[in-house]
Design a protein around this motif. Structure first.
Motif, short mmCIF file in Angstrom:
data_model
loop_
_atom_site.label_atom_id
_atom_site.label_comp_id
_atom_site.label_asym_id
_atom_site.label_seq_id
_atom_site.Cartn_x
_atom_site.Cartn_y
_atom_site.Cartn_z
N GLN A 140 1.18 -4.61 -3.63
CA GLN A 140 2.20 -5.03 -2.66
C GLN A 140 2.32 -4.00 -1.54
OE1 GLN A 140 5.92 -6.07 -4.47
NE2 GLN A 140 6.91 -6.55 -2.54
N GLU A 153 -2.62 -8.96 -3.03
CA GLU A 153 -2.15 -9.72 -4.18
C GLU A 153 -3.11 -9.50 -5.35
OE1 GLU A 153 -0.45 -13.83 -3.21
OE2 GLU A 153 -1.81 -13.46 -1.52
N ARG A 210 0.35 -4.86 -9.44
CA ARG A 210 1.11 -5.71 -8.53
C ARG A 210 1.96 -4.87 -7.58
NH1 ARG A 210 2.47 -10.31 -12.94
NH2 ARG A 210 1.14 -11.96 -12.08
#
Length: 292
Positions: free
Chosen positions: A201, A206, A197
């Protein structure tokens, strides 16, 4: 703000860059070895900056204290509503026991307790929403893909806490207990998703999951805003790389390339070993080499 990733903790060399994989760069890294005993301790300590200089027992105690604050105070601060801290604690333990699974709200409520302490499904759903608002839970949604086949997809989110150390604290586990329990693999998957994650980012992407009723499951799908995508499986040992690679290749064959494009990368993330790309195009990378 998120907990630190393995790369930020200095436990990953970052030789295999997620941004590079999404850009078509083949995986390549020297041998990285994180013994399972060390990995269990790292999961227990988590990515909390204040725990970095602490021993494992102190870090576990700090995470348990954090959960106590969450169930007594923080969950109310999200929207000003008071909730039963005992039932919140029970639900957190239920989530921890089902971490990295698509457990339904009804399942979590039933698993949390019985009798006078039982949690009703609608109450559990409201508590889960509150935990998401204060960023203690961060679910992994199903990938909104287009398939060539008529496979029926499972759309329930995968349950994760913000850091796998919170799940360890909720069930009052220790590194020794984790190594004796099959739940260890779920916590490892949760740790890898935590790191993916952060790296995703940075790449304007995603993290999703893929599950279909016919049985095919893939742990993590990275989808960029420009449409590029990559798929990853998480395995404890190199002995299951062939199985994981087969899953990834099956997924790639199912996805409609005209609508979704071809995968930028297919990768198997393991605890230890070298980073390399197989003849079938699937990359293998140790978690100690993965970075942004």
């Amino acid at each position: 703000m998120r907990p630190f990733s393995f790369f930020e903790l200095g436990r990953s060399s970052g030789e295999v860059s997620l941004a590079g994989l999404l850009g078509g760069v083949h995986a390549g890294a020297g041998r990285s070895v994180i013994p399972l005993e060390d990995l269990a301790e790292l999961i227990c300590i988590g990515g909390w900056p204040l725990n970095l200089e602490c021993g494992t027992e102190v870090a576990l105690g700090a995470s348990r204290d954090h959960l106590d604050e969450i169930r007594r105070l923080d969950i109310a601060d999200g929207d000003g509503r008071r909730r039963d801290p005992v039932r919140v604690g029970m639900l957190l333990r239920s989530v921890a026991r089902n971490v990295a699974t698509p457990a339904a709200t009804a399942t979590l409520a039933s698993d949390a307790g019985e009798g006078v302490s039982a949690i009703k499904q609608h109450t559990a759903a409201e508590y889960l929403r509150a935990l998401e608002r204060i960023m203690i839970m961060e679910n992994q949604p199903a990938w909104p893909t287009h398939l060539r086949s008529r496979s029926v997809l499972r759309n329930k989110p995968i349950r994760h806490l913000a850091d796998p150390s919170l799940a360890v604290a909720a069930i009052r586990a220790t590194p020794t207990r984790l190594l004796r329990d099959l739940d260890f693999l779920g916590l490892l998957e949760s740790l890898v998703v935590r790191d993916l994650r952060m790296y995703a980012q940075a790449a304007d992407a995603e993290v999703f999951h893929y599950r279909e009723k016919a049985g095919l499951e893939v742990d993590a799908i990275i989808q960029c805003n420009d449409g590029r995508w990559a798929a990853f499986e998480v395995k404890l040992g190199e002995g299951r790389v062939d199985e994981a690679a087969d899953n990834l290749l099956r997924l790639a064959r199912k996805v409609d390339p005209d609508r979704m494009g071809k995968p930028a990368a297919l990768g198997v993330i393991v605890c230890s070993g070298y980073g390399y790309t197989r003849e079938d195009g699937v990359s293998v990378m140790p978690v100690g080499a993965l970075g942004p």
